[in-house]
Design a protein around this motif. Structure first.
Motif, PDB file in Angstrom:
ATOM      1  N   ASP A  91      51.112  63.749  59.581  1.00 38.26           N
ATOM      2  CA  ASP A  91      52.413  64.208  59.399  1.00 38.26           C
ATOM      3  C   ASP A  91      53.654  63.533  60.106  1.00 38.26           C
ATOM      4  OD1 ASP A  91      51.449  65.855  57.245  1.00 38.26           O
ATOM      5  OD2 ASP A  91      51.148  67.704  58.608  1.00 38.26           O
ATOM      6  N   GLU A  92      55.385  63.925  59.473  1.00 37.94           N
ATOM      7  CA  GLU A  92      56.329  63.012  60.863  1.00 37.94           C
ATOM      8  C   GLU A  92      56.398  64.399  61.809  1.00 37.94           C
ATOM      9  OE1 GLU A  92      59.381  61.472  58.204  1.00 37.94           O
ATOM     10  OE2 GLU A  92      58.450  60.779  56.656  1.00 37.94           O
ATOM     11  N   ASP A  93      57.079  63.891  62.267  1.00 42.31           N
ATOM     12  CA  ASP A  93      57.425  64.493  63.372  1.00 42.31           C
ATOM     13  C   ASP A  93      55.619  65.526  63.970  1.00 42.31           C
ATOM     14  OD1 ASP A  93      59.741  63.758  62.548  1.00 42.31           O
ATOM     15  OD2 ASP A  93      60.434  65.715  61.668  1.00 42.31           O
ATOM     16  N   THR A  94      54.790  64.558  64.106  1.00 42.68           N
ATOM     17  CA  THR A  94      53.964  64.926  65.252  1.00 42.68           C
ATOM     18  C   THR A  94      53.526  64.009  66.091  1.00 42.68           C
ATOM     19  OG1 THR A  94      52.247  64.258  63.391  1.00 42.68           O
ATOM     20  CG2 THR A  94      52.989  66.657  63.245  1.00 42.68           C
ATOM     21  N   LYS A  95      52.830  64.737  67.564  1.00 49.25           N
ATOM     22  CA  LYS A  95      52.560  63.314  68.373  1.00 49.25           C
ATOM     23  C   LYS A  95      51.383  62.414  67.089  1.00 49.25           C
ATOM     24  CE  LYS A  95      53.568  65.544  72.709  1.00 49.25           C
ATOM     25  NZ  LYS A  95      52.843  65.985  74.115  1.00 49.25           N
ATOM     26  N   ALA A  96      50.276  63.067  66.531  1.00 49.78           N
ATOM     27  CA  ALA A  96      49.411  62.295  66.153  1.00 49.78           C
ATOM     28  C   ALA A  96      50.058  60.721  64.677  1.00 49.78           C
ATOM     29  CB  ALA A  96      48.631  63.023  65.247  1.00 49.78           C
ATOM     30  N   ARG A  97      51.270  61.154  64.780  1.00 47.53           N
ATOM     31  CA  ARG A  97      51.907  60.159  64.478  1.00 47.53           C
ATOM     32  C   ARG A  97      51.501  58.845  64.752  1.00 47.53           C
ATOM     33  NH1 ARG A  97      54.037  59.968  59.126  1.00 47.53           N
ATOM     34  NH2 ARG A  97      55.592  57.781  58.580  1.00 47.53           N
ATOM     35  N   TYR A  98      52.096  58.853  66.236  1.00 49.84           N
ATOM     36  CA  TYR A  98      52.093  57.896  67.214  1.00 49.84           C
ATOM     37  C   TYR A  98      51.248  56.892  68.056  1.00 49.84           C
ATOM     38  CZ  TYR A  98      56.129  59.228  64.541  1.00 49.84           C
ATOM     39  OH  TYR A  98      57.659  59.732  63.835  1.00 49.84           O
ATOM     40  N   LYS A  99      51.163  56.428  68.094  1.00 53.10           N
ATOM     41  CA  LYS A  99      50.268  55.170  68.707  1.00 53.10           C
ATOM     42  C   LYS A  99      50.320  54.238  69.379  1.00 53.10           C
ATOM     43  CE  LYS A  99      47.136  58.071  65.847  1.00 53.10           C
ATOM     44  NZ  LYS A  99      46.550  58.663  66.213  1.00 53.10           N
ATOM     45  N   PHE A 100      49.297  53.958  70.432  1.00 50.83           N
ATOM     46  CA  PHE A 100      49.511  52.476  71.257  1.00 50.83           C
ATOM     47  C   PHE A 100      50.806  53.033  72.151  1.00 50.83           C
ATOM     48  CE2 PHE A 100      47.256  51.581  68.171  1.00 50.83           C
ATOM     49  CZ  PHE A 100      45.559  51.396  68.913  1.00 50.83           C
ATOM     50  N   PRO A 101      51.056  53.414  73.350  1.00 52.98           N
ATOM     51  CA  PRO A 101      52.422  53.896  74.313  1.00 52.98           C
ATOM     52  C   PRO A 101      51.932  53.058  74.754  1.00 52.98           C
ATOM     53  CG  PRO A 101      50.877  55.704  74.391  1.00 52.98           C
ATOM     54  CD  PRO A 101      50.393  54.925  73.820  1.00 52.98           C
ATOM     55  N   TYR A 102      53.719  52.508  75.506  1.00 53.16           N
ATOM     56  CA  TYR A 102      53.166  51.114  76.100  1.00 53.16           C
ATOM     57  C   TYR A 102      54.633  51.626  77.312  1.00 53.16           C
ATOM     58  CZ  TYR A 102      57.634  50.160  74.022  1.00 53.16           C
ATOM     59  OH  TYR A 102      59.143  50.516  73.289  1.00 53.16           O
ATOM     60  N   GLY A 103      55.366  52.868  77.445  1.00 54.85           N
ATOM     61  CA  GLY A 103      55.745  52.235  78.890  1.00 54.85           C
ATOM     62  C   GLY A 103      55.877  54.257  79.051  1.00 54.85           C
ATOM     63  N   ASP A 104      57.203  55.002  80.151  1.00 52.22           N
ATOM     64  CA  ASP A 104      57.455  55.415  80.888  1.00 52.22           C
ATOM     65  C   ASP A 104      58.281  56.391  79.628  1.00 52.22           C
ATOM     66  OD1 ASP A 104      59.381  54.576  81.744  1.00 52.22           O
ATOM     67  OD2 ASP A 104      58.237  54.997  83.422  1.00 52.22           O
ATOM     68  N   PHE A 105      59.573  55.606  78.880  1.00 50.50           N
ATOM     69  CA  PHE A 105      60.198  56.410  78.480  1.00 50.50           C
ATOM     70  C   PHE A 105      61.416  55.765  79.332  1.00 50.50           C
ATOM     71  CE2 PHE A 105      57.781  60.122  77.265  1.00 50.50           C
ATOM     72  CZ  PHE A 105      57.394  59.720  75.618  1.00 50.50           C
ATOM     73  N   THR A 106      61.370  54.842  79.949  1.00 53.47           N
ATOM     74  CA  THR A 106      62.371  54.506  80.529  1.00 53.47           C
ATOM     75  C   THR A 106      62.347  52.802  80.654  1.00 53.47           C
ATOM     76  OG1 THR A 106      61.717  55.153  82.624  1.00 53.47           O
ATOM     77  CG2 THR A 106      63.232  56.427  81.531  1.00 53.47           C
ATOM     78  N   LYS A 107      60.931  52.809  81.058  1.00 52.88           N
ATOM     79  CA  LYS A 107      60.486  51.404  81.304  1.00 52.88           C
ATOM     80  C   LYS A 107      59.605  50.797  80.782  1.00 52.88           C
ATOM     81  CE  LYS A 107      63.365  50.825  85.200  1.00 52.88           C
ATOM     82  NZ  LYS A 107      62.952  50.268  86.672  1.00 52.88           N
ATOM     83  N   VAL A 108      59.244  49.742  80.048  1.00 54.80           N
ATOM     84  CA  VAL A 108      57.890  49.329  79.619  1.00 54.80           C
ATOM     85  C   VAL A 108      57.075  48.458  80.723  1.00 54.80           C
ATOM     86  CG1 VAL A 108      56.923  47.007  78.557  1.00 54.80           C
ATOM     87  CG2 VAL A 108      59.128  47.978  78.056  1.00 54.80           C
ATOM     88  N   HIS A 109      55.886  48.809  80.516  1.00 54.64           N
ATOM     89  CA  HIS A 109      54.454  48.982  81.784  1.00 54.64           C
ATOM     90  C   HIS A 109      53.771  47.797  81.697  1.00 54.64           C
ATOM     91  CE1 HIS A 109      55.173  52.308  85.453  1.00 54.64           C
ATOM     92  NE2 HIS A 109      56.048  52.438  84.320  1.00 54.64           N
TER      93      HIS A 109
END
Length: 116
Positions: A64-82
């Motif tokens: 479902d849209e607007d759920t965390k389950a929709r998004y995979k493979f984070p790469y940063g901390d919302f300010t910088k790429v780690h």
């Protein structure tokens, strides 16, 4: 599950690296550097789902849209790429045979290694 490369997030990550918004940390640092569930919720509340999506290389089109389950493979901390987040995404995508996400993460990995 239908997980595909989030092209907008890939472009966002490349742009962040070019702008100098990155951390050249160690592979094993991701467990300490990745945002907590509370930090994710606060970010979503402040910036919305569209901005949250930009920090994830994969999107599950079956979720479902607007759920965390929709998004995979984070790469940063919302300010910088780690670097550690990119390495984790590259490894996990390879294990799960998401070739497009693995290739995108490898590209980001290469960009970061060139800056070391």
């Amino acid at each position: 599950m239908s997980v595909k490369l989030n092209d907008r997030a890939f472009d966002h990550a490349k742009s962040q690296i070019r702008q100098g918004n990155y951390v050249l940390d160690e592979r094993d640092d991701w467990s300490e550097h990745q945002p907590s569930a509370r930090e994710e919720n606060e970010f979503i509340e402040a910036h919305g789902w569209g901005e949250y999506a930009l920090w994830h290389l994969g999107v599950d089109t079956d979720a479902d849209e607007d759920t965390k389950a929709r998004y995979k493979f984070p790469y940063g901390d919302f300010t910088k790429v780690h670097r550690c987040g990119v390495l984790a995404a590259e490894s996990r995508a390879g294990q799960r045979k998401y070739d497009d996400i693995e290739a995108a993460a490898a590209h980001l990995h290469g960009m970061l290694e060139a800056l070391r």
